[in-house]
Write an enzyme that holds these catalytic residues in place. Structure first.
Site, mmCIF file in Angstrom:
data_model
loop_
_atom_site.group_PDB
_atom_site.id
_atom_site.type_symbol
_atom_site.label_atom_id
_atom_site.label_comp_id
_atom_site.label_asym_id
_atom_site.label_seq_id
_atom_site.Cartn_x
_atom_site.Cartn_y
_atom_site.Cartn_z
ATOM 1 C CG ASN A 138 31.290 -26.549 19.599
ATOM 2 O OD1 ASN A 138 31.618 -25.823 19.019
ATOM 3 N ND2 ASN A 138 29.549 -25.733 18.837
ATOM 4 C CG HIS A 159 17.439 -28.391 15.791
ATOM 5 N ND1 HIS A 159 18.923 -26.900 15.354
ATOM 6 C CD2 HIS A 159 17.375 -28.124 16.751
ATOM 7 C CE1 HIS A 159 18.863 -26.680 16.018
ATOM 8 N NE2 HIS A 159 17.992 -28.094 17.252
ATOM 9 N NE ARG A 215 16.408 -24.564 17.096
ATOM 10 C CZ ARG A 215 17.503 -23.896 16.700
ATOM 11 N NH1 ARG A 215 18.086 -24.441 18.675
ATOM 12 N NH2 ARG A 215 18.714 -23.903 16.120
ATOM 13 C CE1 TYR A 249 21.953 -21.622 17.195
ATOM 14 C CE2 TYR A 249 19.910 -20.958 17.560
ATOM 15 C CZ TYR A 249 20.900 -21.097 17.991
ATOM 16 O OH TYR A 249 20.808 -22.764 17.881
ATOM 17 C CG ASP A 295 17.520 -20.897 20.359
ATOM 18 O OD1 ASP A 295 17.126 -19.391 21.565
ATOM 19 O OD2 ASP A 295 18.657 -21.952 20.315
ATOM 20 C CG HIS A 340 21.478 -18.280 20.141
ATOM 21 N ND1 HIS A 340 23.332 -18.471 19.826
ATOM 22 C CD2 HIS A 340 21.433 -20.157 20.665
ATOM 23 C CE1 HIS A 340 23.918 -19.827 20.371
ATOM 24 N NE2 HIS A 340 23.070 -20.815 20.108
ATOM 25 C CD GLU A 385 16.628 -23.684 22.993
ATOM 26 O OE1 GLU A 385 15.669 -24.270 22.430
ATOM 27 O OE2 GLU A 385 17.549 -23.891 22.571
ATOM 28 C CD GLU A 413 21.815 -23.467 24.173
ATOM 29 O OE1 GLU A 413 20.385 -24.351 23.320
ATOM 30 O OE2 GLU A 413 22.444 -23.090 23.395
ATOM 31 N NE ARG A 467 17.108 -25.098 25.168
ATOM 32 C CZ ARG A 467 17.840 -26.638 24.527
ATOM 33 N NH1 ARG A 467 17.113 -28.203 24.353
ATOM 34 N NH2 ARG A 467 18.874 -25.948 23.706
ATOM 35 C CG HIS A 513 22.244 -28.135 24.687
ATOM 36 N ND1 HIS A 513 23.844 -27.963 24.238
ATOM 37 C CD2 HIS A 513 22.188 -27.331 23.655
ATOM 38 C CE1 HIS A 513 24.231 -27.352 23.550
ATOM 39 N NE2 HIS A 513 22.798 -26.783 22.884
ATOM 40 C CG ASP A 573 28.034 -27.966 20.621
ATOM 41 O OD1 ASP A 573 26.883 -29.132 21.514
ATOM 42 O OD2 ASP A 573 27.529 -27.355 20.535
ATOM 43 C CD GLU A 598 18.721 -28.945 20.927
ATOM 44 O OE1 GLU A 598 18.959 -28.541 21.690
ATOM 45 O OE2 GLU A 598 19.559 -27.850 19.688
ATOM 46 C CD1 TRP A 634 26.758 -15.890 16.628
ATOM 47 C CD2 TRP A 634 26.348 -17.737 18.334
ATOM 48 N NE1 TRP A 634 26.117 -16.905 15.562
ATOM 49 C CE2 TRP A 634 26.100 -18.213 16.376
ATOM 50 C CE3 TRP A 634 27.048 -18.808 19.026
ATOM 51 C CZ2 TRP A 634 25.901 -19.748 16.508
ATOM 52 C CZ3 TRP A 634 26.318 -20.001 18.864
ATOM 53 C CH2 TRP A 634 25.788 -20.477 17.390
HETATM 54 MG MG LIG Z 1 19.778 -22.989 22.584
#
Ligand SMILES: [Mg+2]
Length: 402
Positions: A37, A122, A147, A159, A210, A212, A236, A262, A283, A312, A316, A339, A402
């Site tokens: 991605n 999600h 999630r 996010y 998550d 992130h 996560e 991930e 992950r 994961h 993407d 996921e 991010w």
């Molecule tokens: Mg994640």
């Protein structure tokens, strides 16, 4: 059997995907996902310029040797671009072997260890109330695990909160969008969200969250502790993944289960967190971990330390990656959860596939190989456009993760 040719296909049915197609002298071809991605063309070029010339003439059945050839054979190895390219080759070779032997790939990985693959969806909303409603929609669709990500009061965007709800896609065309972040506002808000979710839906549904990679170890410890009453399935990416030792601090303070990996590319990235039992779920997914050949080894290593898998499965990753993950998930003993983010209708049409959702579980289907095809004619109507994931700054403008 010999590999006669390979080509890199790029399409953008709602988002960019890079696909590797490997041809053989027996008319069988295999597909591998090569999508990274925001850096798609780097992998495409790495494949076309450096790997494909070495593939021609090789026996596609010898995928362990081919994996070692490209991994050990490269002095400059590892890293997301290199490992995504190697992952794409590996997936395509497993696809070819399954088709040649007329059997689904899971039969080559040990057969079925379970009847279906439990997935999590999600759910997200602009605020706490909307997120609770969205979780309810997933439960109504039959999901056993959801999630939950929510907008945070005082932060304009964050996010995990979608514009399109069921089709969350953080990458945007043009230059990278900028998000704003406040750890303190986030840490105050998240426990309230999970308190509301448990009040509304009770204890049976699995809830995940998550962070992130945005917390320091002691901040993650605080969040994990404050979420303990709501018994999450996992928290996560609590801490940036580069410093594996950082998870020792998180682990010392909380019993909330932790998931990570991930962004990992090789077993070495996960060595400390697995062998010290600092996480509960790994992950890593087939594509970005160098394919099924390498991920099988990660799973076996993790099994020794009571660490389960949780691949994961963001949008993407193309349907080729999703299929590969499902063949892996249904076969390994230490599977945890998968996921599952829905692809757009156009993506599903470009990649017709045999996997399907039923009552909270995905099933890889019984088609030979990975069970995914690629409609080149349709794909060519969706040309590549440069796109980036967002970048993130603190309230005072400081560049952040991010
Ligand atoms: Mg994640």
């Amino acid at each position: 059997m010999k590999i006669t040719d390979a080509k890199v296909l790029i399409t953008s049915p709602g988002r960019n995907f890079v696909t590797l197609k490997i041809y053989t002298d027996e008319g069988i071809y295999g597909l591998g996902d090569a999508t990274l991605n925001g850096r798609e063309l780097a992998v495409a070029s790495y494949l076309s310029e450096h790997l494909i010339p070495c593939l021609i003439g090789r026996d596609p059945f010898q995928h362990e040797d081919t994996w070692q050839y490209f991994y050990r054979g490269a002095y400059w190895r590892r890293g997301p671009v290199t490992m995504a390219a190697l992952g794409a080759i590996d997936l395509a070779l497993w696809d070819i072997k399954g088709k040649a032997l007329n059997t689904p790939v899971y039969n080559l990985l040990g057969g079925k260890s379970r009847t279906g693959v439990m997935v999590y969806g999600h759910a997200n909303g602009k605020d706490l109330e909307e997120t609770v409603d969205e979780v309810g929609k997933y439960i109504a669709l039959g999901y056993r695990a959801v999630r939950a990500q929510s907008g945070i009061p005082g932060i304009p965007s964050t996010y995990g909160v979608a514009k399109g709800k069921f089709h969350y896609e953080p990458a945007e065309k043009g230059l990278p969008p900028e998000n704003i972040w406040s750890t303190e506002k986030y840490l105050l808000h998240v426990p309230k969200l999970f308190e509301a979710l448990r009040l509304k839906f009770g204890d049976d549904v699995h809830l995940l969250h998550d962070s992130h990679h945005r917390l320091s170890p002691i901040e993650a410890a605080r969040l994990g502790k404050s979420l303990e009453p709501y018994h999450l399935f996992w928290l996560e990416d609590a801490v940036t993944a580069e410093l594996q030792e950082g998870f020792r601090i998180v682990r010392q303070h909380t019993t909330t289960p932790l998931a990570l990996g991930e962004v990992f590319n090789t077993i070495w990235d996960a060595q400390t967190v697995i062998s010290e039992q600092l996480i509960d779920y790994i992950r890593m997914a087939p594509l970005h971990a160098g394919g099924l050949t390498h991920l099988k080894k990660v799973a076996s290593f993790a099994e020794m330390y009571h660490v389960l898998t949780g691949c994961h499965g963001a949008t993407d990753l193309s349907p080729v990656s999703m299929a590969a993950a499902l063949h892996f998930d249904i076969s390994v003993n230490n599977f945890g959860i998968q996921e599952y983010m829905l692809h757009t209708k156009q993506t599903d049409e470009v990649f017709p596939h045999s996997y399907h959702f039923e009552a909270g579980f995905l099933h890889p289907g019984d088609a030979p190989g990975l069970g995914v095809d690629y409609d080149e004619k349709l794909a060519s109507t969706f040309p590549y456009e440069r796109a980036y994931l967002p970048v993130n700054r603190k309230l005072d403008g400081t560049m952040f993760d991010w």
